[in-house]
Design a protein around this motif. Structure first.
Motif, PDB file in Angstrom:
ATOM      1  N   PHE A 178      19.426   2.125   0.410  1.00 59.21           N
ATOM      2  CA  PHE A 178      18.744   3.247   1.068  1.00 59.21           C
ATOM      3  C   PHE A 178      17.766   3.945   0.115  1.00 59.21           C
ATOM      4  CE2 PHE A 178      19.375   7.840   2.688  1.00 59.21           C
ATOM      5  CZ  PHE A 178      18.182   7.786   3.406  1.00 59.21           C
ATOM      6  N   THR A 179      16.516   3.889   0.465  1.00 54.76           N
ATOM      7  CA  THR A 179      15.426   4.455  -0.339  1.00 54.76           C
ATOM      8  C   THR A 179      14.570   5.302   0.599  1.00 54.76           C
ATOM      9  OG1 THR A 179      15.441   2.408  -1.644  1.00 54.76           O
ATOM     10  CG2 THR A 179      13.516   3.838  -1.888  1.00 54.76           C
ATOM     11  N   SER A 180      14.237   6.502   0.181  1.00 55.07           N
ATOM     12  CA  SER A 180      13.466   7.387   1.074  1.00 55.07           C
ATOM     13  C   SER A 180      12.007   6.947   1.137  1.00 55.07           C
ATOM     14  CB  SER A 180      13.546   8.833   0.568  1.00 55.07           C
ATOM     15  OG  SER A 180      14.883   9.256   0.566  1.00 55.07           O
ATOM     16  N   ASN A 198       0.823  -1.213   0.000  1.00 57.29           N
ATOM     17  CA  ASN A 198       0.000   0.000   0.000  1.00 57.29           C
ATOM     18  C   ASN A 198       0.858   1.265   0.000  1.00 57.29           C
ATOM     19  OD1 ASN A 198       0.439  -1.196   2.737  1.00 57.29           O
ATOM     20  ND2 ASN A 198      -0.131   0.866   3.365  1.00 57.29           N
ATOM     21  N   ALA A 199       2.157   1.110   0.237  1.00 59.95           N
ATOM     22  CA  ALA A 199       3.037   2.288   0.349  1.00 59.95           C
ATOM     23  C   ALA A 199       4.438   1.925  -0.114  1.00 59.95           C
ATOM     24  CB  ALA A 199       3.082   2.751   1.816  1.00 59.95           C
ATOM     25  N   GLY A 200       5.250   2.966  -0.255  1.00 62.32           N
ATOM     26  CA  GLY A 200       6.693   2.791  -0.437  1.00 62.32           C
ATOM     27  C   GLY A 200       7.107   1.959  -1.639  1.00 62.32           C
ATOM     28  N   ILE A 201       8.145   1.161  -1.439  1.00 64.67           N
ATOM     29  CA  ILE A 201       8.742   0.368  -2.519  1.00 64.67           C
ATOM     30  C   ILE A 201       7.735  -0.660  -3.052  1.00 64.67           C
ATOM     31  CG2 ILE A 201      10.579  -1.297  -3.022  1.00 64.67           C
ATOM     32  CD1 ILE A 201      12.252   0.160  -0.800  1.00 64.67           C
ATOM     33  N   GLY A 202       6.958  -1.258  -2.157  1.00 62.87           N
ATOM     34  CA  GLY A 202       5.986  -2.277  -2.564  1.00 62.87           C
ATOM     35  C   GLY A 202       4.926  -1.711  -3.494  1.00 62.87           C
ATOM     36  N   LYS A 225       8.582   5.823   4.239  1.00 68.93           N
ATOM     37  CA  LYS A 225       8.054   5.958   5.601  1.00 68.93           C
ATOM     38  C   LYS A 225       8.941   5.213   6.605  1.00 68.93           C
ATOM     39  CE  LYS A 225       3.919   4.019   5.931  1.00 68.93           C
ATOM     40  NZ  LYS A 225       3.793   2.840   6.802  1.00 68.93           N
ATOM     41  N   LEU A 226       9.527   4.101   6.177  1.00 68.51           N
ATOM     42  CA  LEU A 226      10.367   3.264   7.052  1.00 68.51           C
ATOM     43  C   LEU A 226      11.487   4.063   7.714  1.00 68.51           C
ATOM     44  CD1 LEU A 226      10.864  -0.199   7.058  1.00 68.51           C
ATOM     45  CD2 LEU A 226      12.985   0.664   6.136  1.00 68.51           C
ATOM     46  N   ASN A 227      12.063   5.026   6.960  1.00 72.53           N
ATOM     47  CA  ASN A 227      13.171   5.824   7.505  1.00 72.53           C
ATOM     48  C   ASN A 227      12.777   7.304   7.579  1.00 72.53           C
ATOM     49  OD1 ASN A 227      13.401   6.575   4.736  1.00 72.53           O
ATOM     50  ND2 ASN A 227      14.775   4.863   4.371  1.00 72.53           N
ATOM     51  N   SER A 228      11.477   7.536   7.789  1.00 71.02           N
ATOM     52  CA  SER A 228      10.943   8.909   7.891  1.00 71.02           C
ATOM     53  C   SER A 228      11.344   9.750   6.673  1.00 71.02           C
ATOM     54  CB  SER A 228      11.410   9.588   9.177  1.00 71.02           C
ATOM     55  OG  SER A 228      11.099   8.810  10.285  1.00 71.02           O
ATOM     56  N   PHE A 229      11.337   9.096   5.513  1.00 70.06           N
ATOM     57  CA  PHE A 229      11.652   9.760   4.243  1.00 70.06           C
ATOM     58  C   PHE A 229      12.998  10.499   4.335  1.00 70.06           C
ATOM     59  CE2 PHE A 229       7.089   9.198   4.580  1.00 70.06           C
ATOM     60  CZ  PHE A 229       6.789   8.563   3.390  1.00 70.06           C
ATOM     61  N   GLY A 230      13.999   9.755   4.813  1.00 64.69           N
ATOM     62  CA  GLY A 230      15.343  10.314   5.019  1.00 64.69           C
ATOM     63  C   GLY A 230      15.931  10.902   3.746  1.00 64.69           C
ATOM     64  N   ASP A 231      16.675  11.981   3.912  1.00 65.50           N
ATOM     65  CA  ASP A 231      17.300  12.662   2.766  1.00 65.50           C
ATOM     66  C   ASP A 231      18.367  11.772   2.135  1.00 65.50           C
ATOM     67  OD1 ASP A 231      15.817  14.911   3.132  1.00 65.50           O
ATOM     68  OD2 ASP A 231      17.331  15.928   4.366  1.00 65.50           O
ATOM     69  N   GLY A 232      18.501  11.895   0.815  1.00 64.77           N
ATOM     70  CA  GLY A 232      19.620  11.244   0.126  1.00 64.77           C
ATOM     71  C   GLY A 232      19.345   9.835  -0.330  1.00 64.77           C
ATOM     72  N   LYS A 282      17.303   6.688  -2.444  1.00 67.67           N
ATOM     73  CA  LYS A 282      16.772   6.489  -3.794  1.00 67.67           C
ATOM     74  C   LYS A 282      15.291   6.848  -3.816  1.00 67.67           C
ATOM     75  CE  LYS A 282      19.475   2.333  -4.827  1.00 67.67           C
ATOM     76  NZ  LYS A 282      20.156   2.252  -3.531  1.00 67.67           N
ATOM     77  N   THR A 283      14.761   7.036  -5.016  1.00 71.57           N
ATOM     78  CA  THR A 283      13.309   7.152  -5.161  1.00 71.57           C
ATOM     79  C   THR A 283      12.720   5.750  -5.025  1.00 71.57           C
ATOM     80  OG1 THR A 283      13.424   6.748  -7.531  1.00 71.57           O
ATOM     81  CG2 THR A 283      13.585   9.058  -6.810  1.00 71.57           C
ATOM     82  N   THR A 284      11.417   5.709  -4.753  1.00 75.23           N
ATOM     83  CA  THR A 284      10.781   4.384  -4.653  1.00 75.23           C
ATOM     84  C   THR A 284      10.813   3.673  -6.017  1.00 75.23           C
ATOM     85  OG1 THR A 284       8.623   5.425  -4.952  1.00 75.23           O
ATOM     86  CG2 THR A 284       9.284   4.899  -2.692  1.00 75.23           C
ATOM     87  N   THR A 285      10.828   4.449  -7.096  1.00 80.13           N
ATOM     88  CA  THR A 285      10.921   3.806  -8.422  1.00 80.13           C
ATOM     89  C   THR A 285      12.260   3.084  -8.547  1.00 80.13           C
ATOM     90  OG1 THR A 285       9.555   5.547  -9.364  1.00 80.13           O
ATOM     91  CG2 THR A 285      10.787   4.193 -10.919  1.00 80.13           C
ATOM     92  N   ASP A 286      13.342   3.761  -8.169  1.00 84.55           N
ATOM     93  CA  ASP A 286      14.656   3.095  -8.261  1.00 84.55           C
ATOM     94  C   ASP A 286      14.734   1.907  -7.302  1.00 84.55           C
ATOM     95  OD1 ASP A 286      15.585   4.636 -10.303  1.00 84.55           O
ATOM     96  OD2 ASP A 286      16.588   6.098  -9.012  1.00 84.55           O
ATOM     97  N   GLY A 287      14.166   2.073  -6.105  1.00 81.23           N
ATOM     98  CA  GLY A 287      14.149   0.951  -5.155  1.00 81.23           C
ATOM     99  C   GLY A 287      13.409  -0.241  -5.745  1.00 81.23           C
ATOM    100  N   ALA A 288      12.236   0.029  -6.323  1.00 87.61           N
ATOM    101  CA  ALA A 288      11.409  -1.055  -6.876  1.00 87.61           C
ATOM    102  C   ALA A 288      12.057  -1.676  -8.115  1.00 87.61           C
ATOM    103  CB  ALA A 288      10.022  -0.515  -7.220  1.00 87.61           C
ATOM    104  N   LEU A 289      12.750  -0.848  -8.888  1.00 91.84           N
ATOM    105  CA  LEU A 289      13.406  -1.378 -10.097  1.00 91.84           C
ATOM    106  C   LEU A 289      14.477  -2.412  -9.750  1.00 91.84           C
ATOM    107  CD1 LEU A 289      13.682   1.809 -12.358  1.00 91.84           C
ATOM    108  CD2 LEU A 289      12.532  -0.354 -12.952  1.00 91.84           C
TER     109      LEU A 289
END
Ligand SMILES: NC(=O)c1ccc[n+]([C@@H]2O[C@H](COP(=O)([O-])OP(=O)(O)OC[C@H]3O[C@@H](n4cnc5c(N)ncnc54)[C@H](OP(=O)(O)O)[C@@H]3O)[C@@H](O)[C@H]2O)c1
Length: 241
Positions: free
Chosen positions: A194-196, A11-15, A198-205, A207-214
């Motif tokens: 490292f992907t920004s 429902n959120a994030g990389i998934g 909710k898990l890491n409070s959208f930490g700076d620096g 990856k985008t969730t698209t790059d994480g999911a890719l």
């Protein structure tokens, strides 16, 4: 060929982003979410964009009856499951995660989701995966759970609950991969790095969730003769266990 895929914690994030990428390729993708409101909203937001093969199923990996109900629903709708992406996870960041002082409750919470939750989800969906002609399991892990990596003198981020729960999951996955070879089901672990989210409070620096999911996408869509029992990073390179 269109596959039937379940992504937990989608429902959120990389998934969520992985679901979108898989649906873009025409696969039937179930968004597994513990919160029905947020799960339905996530599915509807993709359906409205034309991703009509996205579906929602309520599933809390820490609650076996919800996993069993989800398996019954997918079983009766699809008859089988081709790909299980065990993506649901929690980190407990913000809690004391120091080895010398961490509360056992913090570790137990992380274990419930990241370790026991993944095991009971996997075991419950195995009968449906065995009905696939190309069964695939992807367990979403973290580089921070690599014992070899974390043992280096310069390693940081020794967050005990998160790292140990994921490292235990890695170890379980090795046994699982070996056992499932006879069924032709492949089991691999991917760290998106490292992907920004909710898990890491959208930490700076991150990856985008698209790059994480890719980084996960090709492992979900493995060929029948693809590898099993690998721990890979966001570049598809093997990572030290
Ligand atoms: N972000 C990173 O830097 C990073 C790096 C390496 C690995 N990972 C891994 O990537 C995966 C996805 O995390 P993310 O970064 O995308 O974080 P996220 O945005 O917080 O997503 C985590 C997802 O897991 C769900 N979840 C948590 N507990 C659950 C449960 N008991 N049952 C079902 N779903 C549950 C969450 O649902 P709710 O919305 O209801 O909380 C959410 O949908 C995790 O396994 C994480 O460990 C992340």
């Amino acid at each position: 060929m269109s596959k039937v895929i379940l992504v937990t914690g989608a429902n959120a994030g990389i998934g969520f982003e992985l679901t979108r990428l898989l649906a873009e390729k025409g696969h039937t993708v179930y968004i597994g979410a513990r919160n029905a409101v947020s799960g339905k909203e996530a599915a509807e937001s993709l359906q409205k964009k034309g991703f009509t093969t996205v579906k929602f199923v309520q599933l809390d990996v820490t609650k076996l009856p919800t996993i069993q109900a989800a398996a019954a629903l997918i079983g009766s709708a699809e008859g089988h499951l081709d790909v299980l992406v065990n993506n649901a996870g929690i980190a407990k960041f913000g809690h004391d995660e120091n080895a010398t002082t961490i509360a056992l409750e913090t570790i137990r919470d992380a274990m419930e989701t990241n370790f026991y939750g993944l095991i009971q989800t996997t075991q419950t969906f195995l009968p449906l995966l065995r009905k696939s002609s190309n069964g695939v399991i992807v367990n979403v892990t973290t580089d921070m759970a690599s014992n070899a990596f974390q043992a280096r003198p310069d390693a940081q981020l020794h967050v005990v609950a998160y790292n140990t729960s994921k490292a235990a999951m890695n170890s379980y996955s090795i046994a699982l991969a070996h056992e499932l070879k006879k069924d032709g089901i492949k089991v691999n672990l991917v760290t998106p790095g490292f992907t920004s989210t909710k898990l890491n409070s959208f930490g700076d620096g991150g990856k985008t969730t698209t790059d994480g999911a890719l980084s996960i996408l090709p492992w979900a869509l493995l060929d029948k003769d693809g590898p099993t029992c690998l721990f890979v990073d966001w570049n598809g390179k093997e990572f030290p266990w």
